[in-house]
Design an enzyme around this catalytic site. Structure first.
Site, PDB file in Angstrom:
ATOM      1  CB  SER A 133      -7.908   3.383   2.015  1.00  0.00           C
ATOM      2  OG  SER A 133      -7.190   2.675   2.984  1.00  0.00           O
ATOM      3  CB  SER A 167      -8.492   0.503   4.625  1.00  0.00           C
ATOM      4  OG  SER A 167      -9.172   1.742   4.620  1.00  0.00           O
ATOM      5  CE  LYS A 201      -3.903   1.988   2.546  1.00  0.00           C
ATOM      6  NZ  LYS A 201      -4.854   1.794   3.663  1.00  0.00           N
TER       7      LYS A 201
END
Lengths: 545, 545
Positions: free
Chosen positions: A213, A237, A138
């Site tokens: 996310s 997320s 990420k």
């Protein structure tokens, strides 16, 4: 360029995007993009693109992360071959769904070559548990010399001085990092869309959101551009993009996997809900392997905020059936027809397999969700707003829609009160486990599959387990089927109706994955991982959905 | 009585005190109190009082908590005999040092009789690990039907509705609770003095403080009125009275031993420094046994805030010497002659035993202590002040002196900043461990022994390990000796001079215990306990100091 010589946000973003795009070698660019991407479902494009060799298709599709590690260990492939295959496939995925933020394939392949060389020169040296495994990250994780823009113009061209502790660990265990993945502006929505890189698409159906996310990971892993990525989760997320894309995702309890040293959209020292770092992968056993390997490496050495909870290597007692608490919905949002069917089928399979299903309800969902939102916005999101507004870039639609920026700032007294309410909520949830003698909770990760862009408003199904600080994971179980006809069976009033009506039928949602969520007791991540592997075997007997 | 029929604080306190005093049977009252307590050292009074039988003197002085459990197990004594002996001796201790708050001897003896009866009727039923062991409790722990006044008039005659979770656990493991012990008004000073019960004295030298906030335990255990008590520690409240009275005390990392459900002087949900519950005892192995037993009982079931950190049953590797980080002072307060000697002798004994001493310094003590004080007073102590002032009772001198009530309230933004500073401080301290490859830190629990009343201002030696959330324990090593002549060797300016000059020489401090402190790595409580038992064996080869 502004009159004062300062670049506009548009210039900053377009230069940044161009740099990223140029990091993809010409030979890896998809020919005939328009024809290739004509269909809404992009899953077949990588193998048909002509870019990957047969062996590269084999490497990237026929192994999960554990399988890759084993195959390299058994010298079926070199680390270089594996890394090259995943770099190429990640490059393809990027062109299809815009899932990457930072690209450093060349460096990754060099590192893989160095690993191979080292092994050749020191054949007796033990291999790290991630030896040669490409791991995607990420965007919030820091890598020395690379940006962590987290979807904000403000952070462009601010390369990190050092790696995040988790990255130090995975590298030391032999992993190859090769790309970072896209997130929403602020990382606080379920749509991975921002002004720097644009929007990540869902490869199952490009008219639907890839979630967020950690949406870039979801999309990348679904396209087999990665077998294992690391995400973070404060409200869903990891789990939302796992569900949206149809992959496995595991949100550990907080402070189990090192979270320190990431780029953050909030002020240093911010409290409220503590986020977790965790794996997203193409199998549950890979998620388990990742967590086990990190915990066994004593992460407390690298991140002083990690709890000293060991991985005990326990196996699941099979002497009695599991007691599985079933939460069919959140008392506020009726699951859509495909998700309702997914959960029902899971219950049937688990019952057939001899497990015990115990219907339960979550306590005080509306109240606890209000509490969760208050804890997310203690400072009225001022810090984040200042970051975004400092460059003049506009808010993306999903952030505006979510209204986080409209939440009032709280006082310290308010925070004490909210913290007390949270402790009470945790104790109440704890009682639910004890009273029902539960081993695990089975529920959905959302009332719906992936939905059209900027419509994913409901996070009760995920965020409450952040409030409770429980481990929770997502298992893909299938896809929207022609049988999943639209109906009007919502049960909870106007807001429910609006959410429920997002599902417009199996044609629009063709290819959208369905999934279930399992929740464990706080800090019993090892136990949940063991149970999840067992449950996955029951729900997906012939491998991933 | 006020004109409106409401009792004055004086009436409330004197009635409460009278009730407590009446709970001591007439036969257990010390004859010739004045003659008995003429000396400053009260340690011999219990055995000479004529109240205890030879066997009761034997039970209360010749066993530690582990020994008591073993002796009952081996049928050397019944639970009733043991409980009666400790109730009688606690009654004597109370008359000597005013160490008790709540007294329920009768009930305790009945419970012990019931345990004996149960064992007789079910000889094959396994005994709990605390079977028949009397455990005394700091006043803050709640017992159904009893007060937890924590030194405040406000809480008088407000009996608890249920037991604190830790009490539920120890009772279920066979412990007998028989009394609760005195604390300072607010529990926020090192002098166990309050308007409800008055001041607890130090039995080693009644002109010196018994310490606090778990001062009643310190005094009671030193007089052998208990072999094991439970205290709490947020700045030194287990370690200060342990050092002041010359007993063993172990402050675990926070959230290891259940802390929930206690009477608190601060608002629900208050954050800052998280306090710990932990044992105080007459031996280190008893402290270890207590923590091990509680952790093995899975306290997460009883208190949802407890961390899921198991007791692994590891033993200490003896293949290499321990690396012991030596902190001789806090860079602010010079240890007094007896304490300096105590630490020096400990270093010599450990070196002789083959352990490795590594001199280190604590980083940024003044700054981190300021941070700690800020974290203690986030709400400007308003909640506590309101509680005290609601009844019109005056502040006791040690609270006034400490100035806690003068600290300003902080904003939520301030708190984020303080929390960030704390995380940085924890990371820095963590580096100190790694850089020096330490197994344990050796230091003092204070720059001085017990001091005259209301003079214990310095808590840097203890409170910083609450800031760092490390386990820390106190081992008594001796007493002030005629060799410990007063000198002028303070090194750090005016504040140091004031503290240093508290030591007026061996005559005034006759009988005052000396002690050292060991500190472990965060959440490595098991490891610290193992090391502490080893170190205690080196420092006190023939048993407790």
């Amino acid at each position: 360029m502004k009159s004062n010589g300062v670049r506009t946000w548009q210039e900053i973003c377009s230069e940044k995007r161009e740099k990223r795009n140029n990091a993809i070698p010409l030979a890896w660019r998809i020919p005939n993009m328009e024809t290739s991407t004509a269909k809404t479902n992009l899953l077949e494009v990588p193998s048909l693109s002509g870019i990957l060799t047969e062996n590269e298709i084999h490497i990237t599709t026929d192994y999960d992360a554990v399988g890759i590690v084993e195959a390299i260990r058994e010298r079926l492939f070199t680390a270089e071959a594996v890394t090259t295959a995943f770099c190429k496939r990640a490059a393809i995925a990027q062109q299809l769904t815009n899932c990457l933020s930072e690209i450093f394939f060349e460096e990754a392949i060099e590192n893989a070559q160095a690993l191979d060389k080292m092994r050749l020169e020191h054949p007796d040296r033990p291999l790290g548990p991630f030896h040669g495994l490409p791991i995607s990250l990420k965007d919030s994780f820091k890598l020395q010399g690379k940006d962590s823009t987290i979807g904000m113009t403000y952070f462009v061209d601010k390369p990190a001085e050092r790696d995040s502790p988790l990255i130090t660990i995975i590298k030391s265990l032999g992993a190859i990092v090769y790309c970072k993945t896209n997130v929403p502006q602020t990382m606080m929505t379920a749509d991975s869309d921002n002004n720097v890189f644009g929007r990540t698409l869902n490869p199952n159906n490009k008219t639907l959101t890839a979630g967020g996310s950690t949406g870039g990971e979801g999309s990348l892993i679904r396209l087999s551009g990665s077998v294992l990525g690391v995400g973070t989760d404060i409200a869903g997320s990891i789990r939302i993009p796992s569900a949206a894309n149809g992959i496995y995702g595991f949100k550990p309890s907080s402070q189990i996997i090192p979270y320190a040293g990431q780029q953050s959209p909030v002020a240093p020292g911010t409290v409220g809900i503590t986020p977790s770092a965790g794996p997203m992968a193409t199998s549950m056993r890979s998620c388990q392997y990742f967590i086990k390997t990190i915990v066994a490496a004593d992460p407390t050495i690298f991140d002083s905020s990690v709890l000293n909870i060991p991985w005990l290597g326990n196996t699941l007692s099979r002497s009695r059936p599991l007691r599985i608490g079933l939460i069919t919905d959140d008392d506020l949002h009726t699951p859509s027809p495909p998700m309702r069917r997914a959960l029902q089928e899971a219950v049937e399979k688990l019952t057939t397999a001899g497990q015990t299903i115990v219907p339960i309800r979550l306590p005080n969902v509306a109240e606890n969700m209000g509490l969760t939102l208050d804890l997310f916005t203690l400072d009225g999101s001022k810090f984040t707003m200042n970051l975004v507004e400092s460059t003049g870039e506009p808010w993306v639609p999903s952030v505006v829609r979510q209204g986080l920026t409209a939440a009032p700032a709280k006082s310290l007294e308010d925070y004490f009160r909210l913290n007390h309410q949270r402790n009470m909520a945790i104790a109440e949830f704890h009682e639910l486990w004890l009273t029902n003698q539960l081993d695990v909770i089975l529920t959905l990760p959302a009332p719906h599959t992936a939905v059209p862009f900027d419509q994913w408003d409901v996070v009760t199904y995920t965020a409450l387990y952040n409030l409770y600080d429980c481990p929770a994971c997502v298992i893909p179980v299938g896809h929207v089927s022609p049988r999943d006809v639209k109906d009007e069976l919502f049960r909870y009033g106007e807001e429910d109706k609006r959410t429920y009506e997002l599902y417009t039928g199996p044609e629009d949602y063709a290819g959208a994955p369905t999934s279930i969520q399992l929740v464990g007791r706080k800090q019993r991540d090892e136990e949940l991982a063991n149970i999840a592997v067992l449950v996955d075997g029951i729900l997906n007997p012939s491998g991933a959905a």
